[in-house]
Design an enzyme around this catalytic site. Sequence first.
Site, PDB file in Angstrom:
ATOM      1  N   GLY A   8       0.828  -1.214   0.000  1.00  0.00           N
ATOM      2  CA  GLY A   8       0.000   0.000   0.000  1.00  0.00           C
ATOM      3  C   GLY A   8       0.856   1.255   0.000  1.00  0.00           C
ATOM      4  O   GLY A   8       0.463   2.283   0.560  1.00  0.00           O
ATOM      5  N   ALA A   9       2.008   1.181  -0.683  1.00  0.00           N
ATOM      6  CA  ALA A   9       2.995   2.275  -0.585  1.00  0.00           C
ATOM      7  C   ALA A   9       2.817   3.353  -1.651  1.00  0.00           C
ATOM      8  O   ALA A   9       3.631   4.260  -1.731  1.00  0.00           O
ATOM      9  CB  ALA A   9       4.405   1.700  -0.656  1.00  0.00           C
ATOM     10  N   SER A 124      -6.984  -0.544  12.320  1.00  0.00           N
ATOM     11  CA  SER A 124      -7.870   0.630  12.362  1.00  0.00           C
ATOM     12  C   SER A 124      -8.553   0.660  13.714  1.00  0.00           C
ATOM     13  O   SER A 124      -8.795  -0.382  14.327  1.00  0.00           O
ATOM     14  CB  SER A 124      -8.933   0.535  11.275  1.00  0.00           C
ATOM     15  OG  SER A 124      -9.939   1.511  11.506  1.00  0.00           O
ATOM     16  N   TYR A 137     -15.145  -4.388   7.335  1.00  0.00           N
ATOM     17  CA  TYR A 137     -13.897  -3.637   7.536  1.00  0.00           C
ATOM     18  C   TYR A 137     -13.453  -3.794   9.001  1.00  0.00           C
ATOM     19  O   TYR A 137     -12.309  -4.138   9.284  1.00  0.00           O
ATOM     20  CB  TYR A 137     -14.123  -2.165   7.196  1.00  0.00           C
ATOM     21  CG  TYR A 137     -12.893  -1.292   7.368  1.00  0.00           C
ATOM     22  CD1 TYR A 137     -11.863  -1.314   6.428  1.00  0.00           C
ATOM     23  CD2 TYR A 137     -12.756  -0.452   8.473  1.00  0.00           C
ATOM     24  CE1 TYR A 137     -10.739  -0.513   6.579  1.00  0.00           C
ATOM     25  CE2 TYR A 137     -11.637   0.353   8.625  1.00  0.00           C
ATOM     26  CZ  TYR A 137     -10.629   0.317   7.684  1.00  0.00           C
ATOM     27  OH  TYR A 137      -9.515   1.109   7.840  1.00  0.00           O
ATOM     28  N   SER A 138     -14.367  -3.559   9.944  1.00  0.00           N
ATOM     29  CA  SER A 138     -14.048  -3.701  11.366  1.00  0.00           C
ATOM     30  C   SER A 138     -13.573  -5.117  11.681  1.00  0.00           C
ATOM     31  O   SER A 138     -12.593  -5.307  12.414  1.00  0.00           O
ATOM     32  CB  SER A 138     -15.283  -3.411  12.228  1.00  0.00           C
ATOM     33  OG  SER A 138     -15.732  -2.101  12.039  1.00  0.00           O
ATOM     34  N   LYS A 141     -10.017  -5.846  10.484  1.00  0.00           N
ATOM     35  CA  LYS A 141      -8.995  -5.189  11.306  1.00  0.00           C
ATOM     36  C   LYS A 141      -8.910  -5.834  12.696  1.00  0.00           C
ATOM     37  O   LYS A 141      -7.844  -5.889  13.293  1.00  0.00           O
ATOM     38  CB  LYS A 141      -9.288  -3.684  11.405  1.00  0.00           C
ATOM     39  CG  LYS A 141      -9.255  -2.956  10.051  1.00  0.00           C
ATOM     40  CD  LYS A 141      -7.890  -3.040   9.380  1.00  0.00           C
ATOM     41  CE  LYS A 141      -7.792  -2.136   8.156  1.00  0.00           C
ATOM     42  NZ  LYS A 141      -6.453  -2.121   7.555  1.00  0.00           N
ATOM     43  N   GLN A 219       1.683  -5.785  20.472  1.00  0.00           N
ATOM     44  CA  GLN A 219       0.864  -4.668  20.951  1.00  0.00           C
ATOM     45  C   GLN A 219       0.010  -4.046  19.846  1.00  0.00           C
ATOM     46  O   GLN A 219       0.425  -3.970  18.693  1.00  0.00           O
ATOM     47  CB  GLN A 219       1.758  -3.582  21.567  1.00  0.00           C
ATOM     48  CG  GLN A 219       2.596  -4.084  22.723  1.00  0.00           C
ATOM     49  CD  GLN A 219       1.761  -4.726  23.828  1.00  0.00           C
ATOM     50  OE1 GLN A 219       0.787  -4.141  24.286  1.00  0.00           O
ATOM     51  NE2 GLN A 219       2.130  -5.935  24.238  1.00  0.00           N
TER      52      GLN A 219
HETATM   53  P1  NAD Z   1      -5.144   4.949   0.487  1.00  0.00           P
HETATM   54  O1  NAD Z   1      -6.361   4.640  -0.286  1.00  0.00           O
HETATM   55  O2  NAD Z   1      -4.522   6.298   0.397  1.00  0.00           O
HETATM   56  O3  NAD Z   1      -3.999   3.866   0.155  1.00  0.00           O
HETATM   57  C1  NAD Z   1      -4.292   2.492   0.078  1.00  0.00           C
HETATM   58  C2  NAD Z   1      -3.093   1.742  -0.472  1.00  0.00           C
HETATM   59  O4  NAD Z   1      -3.454   0.345  -0.539  1.00  0.00           O
HETATM   60  C3  NAD Z   1      -2.691   2.170  -1.881  1.00  0.00           C
HETATM   61  O5  NAD Z   1      -1.276   2.139  -2.017  1.00  0.00           O
HETATM   62  C4  NAD Z   1      -3.320   1.098  -2.753  1.00  0.00           C
HETATM   63  O6  NAD Z   1      -2.601   0.859  -3.966  1.00  0.00           O
HETATM   64  C5  NAD Z   1      -3.236  -0.132  -1.854  1.00  0.00           C
HETATM   65  N1  NAD Z   1      -4.262  -1.084  -2.237  1.00  0.00           N
HETATM   66  C6  NAD Z   1      -5.610  -0.914  -2.217  1.00  0.00           C
HETATM   67  N2  NAD Z   1      -6.224  -1.995  -2.737  1.00  0.00           N
HETATM   68  C7  NAD Z   1      -5.242  -2.859  -3.106  1.00  0.00           C
HETATM   69  C8  NAD Z   1      -5.225  -4.136  -3.718  1.00  0.00           C
HETATM   70  N3  NAD Z   1      -6.349  -4.775  -4.074  1.00  0.00           N
HETATM   71  N4  NAD Z   1      -4.019  -4.735  -3.944  1.00  0.00           N
HETATM   72  C9  NAD Z   1      -2.871  -4.115  -3.596  1.00  0.00           C
HETATM   73  N5  NAD Z   1      -2.815  -2.914  -3.016  1.00  0.00           N
HETATM   74  C10 NAD Z   1      -3.991  -2.290  -2.780  1.00  0.00           C
HETATM   75  O7  NAD Z   1      -5.523   4.626   2.008  1.00  0.00           O
HETATM   76  P2  NAD Z   1      -4.759   4.906   3.387  1.00  0.00           P
HETATM   77  O8  NAD Z   1      -5.623   5.793   4.173  1.00  0.00           O
HETATM   78  O9  NAD Z   1      -3.341   5.260   3.176  1.00  0.00           O
HETATM   79  O10 NAD Z   1      -4.874   3.449   4.039  1.00  0.00           O
HETATM   80  C11 NAD Z   1      -3.756   2.657   4.374  1.00  0.00           C
HETATM   81  C12 NAD Z   1      -4.149   1.698   5.481  1.00  0.00           C
HETATM   82  O11 NAD Z   1      -4.527   2.465   6.634  1.00  0.00           O
HETATM   83  C13 NAD Z   1      -5.343   0.800   5.150  1.00  0.00           C
HETATM   84  O12 NAD Z   1      -5.085  -0.507   5.603  1.00  0.00           O
HETATM   85  C14 NAD Z   1      -6.484   1.426   5.927  1.00  0.00           C
HETATM   86  O13 NAD Z   1      -7.458   0.480   6.277  1.00  0.00           O
HETATM   87  C15 NAD Z   1      -5.751   1.981   7.131  1.00  0.00           C
HETATM   88  N6  NAD Z   1      -6.486   3.046   7.809  1.00  0.00           N
HETATM   89  C16 NAD Z   1      -6.750   4.231   7.165  1.00  0.00           C
HETATM   90  C17 NAD Z   1      -7.475   5.206   7.833  1.00  0.00           C
HETATM   91  C18 NAD Z   1      -7.833   6.529   7.204  1.00  0.00           C
HETATM   92  O14 NAD Z   1      -8.652   7.272   7.789  1.00  0.00           O
HETATM   93  N7  NAD Z   1      -7.252   6.896   6.064  1.00  0.00           N
HETATM   94  C19 NAD Z   1      -7.924   4.983   9.152  1.00  0.00           C
HETATM   95  C20 NAD Z   1      -7.614   3.771   9.760  1.00  0.00           C
HETATM   96  C21 NAD Z   1      -6.899   2.818   9.077  1.00  0.00           C
END
Ligand code: NAD
Length: 231
Positions: A8-9, A124, A137-138, A141, A219
């Site tokens: 997810g980078a 999350s 989603y919940s 996580k 943790q």
């Molecule tokens: P984002 O949408 O900006 O980035 C998501 C990343 O995941 C992207 O790099 C995308 O390419 C990758 N991704 C999505 N679907 C994919 C797939 N099918 N195969 C491979 N890669 C895939 O979102 P973010 O906010 O940076 O989220 C990153 C993490 O943080 C997630 O796991 C999300 O659940 C968690 N998170 C985000 C928030 C928020 O409010 N943004 C809150 C809590 C947790």
Amino acid sequence: MKNVLITGATSGIGNKIAEILSNSYNVFKTGRRELNQENYFRCDLSNCSSIDKLVNSAKDYFKDSIDILINCAGQYIYKPIEKMTPAETDYLLNLNFKSAYLLSGAVIPDMKQKKWGRIVNIGSISGMVGEGQATLYSATKSALSGFTRALALEVAEFNITVNQINPGWVETPLADCLDETEKQEVIDVTPQKRFIEPVEIANLVKYLISEEAKGLTGQNINLCAGLSIGC
Ligand code: NAD
């Protein structure tokens, strides 16, 4: 330098983690976008057959094994349970939970051999307190946080730590599903009256993978501007 694989980078939190770690680690990235970079492999992590290809690409790039795994890829689905289709259910389970589980299994043998490793899962706050309309989603996580504790126990004697960061709302493309009114509602219910910034998550990841954090394992750390503690 240690070798880090970050999922997810290409966006949001994972992108910021990659940027911050690039100064002191060899970083290999993955995401869904097309990027023409040597340290990048595009793959769909909802498809479990991608896992081995991704790990092999990273190892080819490093010419060594993976020391640190950051499981950050994930998506958010907000709708009532009766509207979730079986295909969406499989997709989210595979992406948010199963990919992190399988990737961890793929990197652990080398970490055990080196007697050193770090895994950080991005969960999350919805997995800690539950979020209506985001049941799956919940659940994904929550599954990740149980997995974090159990895996930490399994590999503790090998000097491998496994931890999870549970963000509250972070201002990234994932939060674009909120309109301006909903964003204000999020701010109103958050004790610190703000969104988390991706850099806050990235700095905590940097600490968790450091030598200083060697005693911290299994943790779940809620980085949520107070959202998990009540209102
Ligand atoms: P984002 O949408 O900006 O980035 C998501 C990343 O995941 C992207 O790099 C995308 O390419 C990758 N991704 C999505 N679907 C994919 C797939 N099918 N195969 C491979 N890669 C895939 O979102 P973010 O906010 O940076 O989220 C990153 C993490 O943080 C997630 O796991 C999300 O659940 C968690 N998170 C985000 C928030 C928020 O409010 N943004 C809150 C809590 C947790």
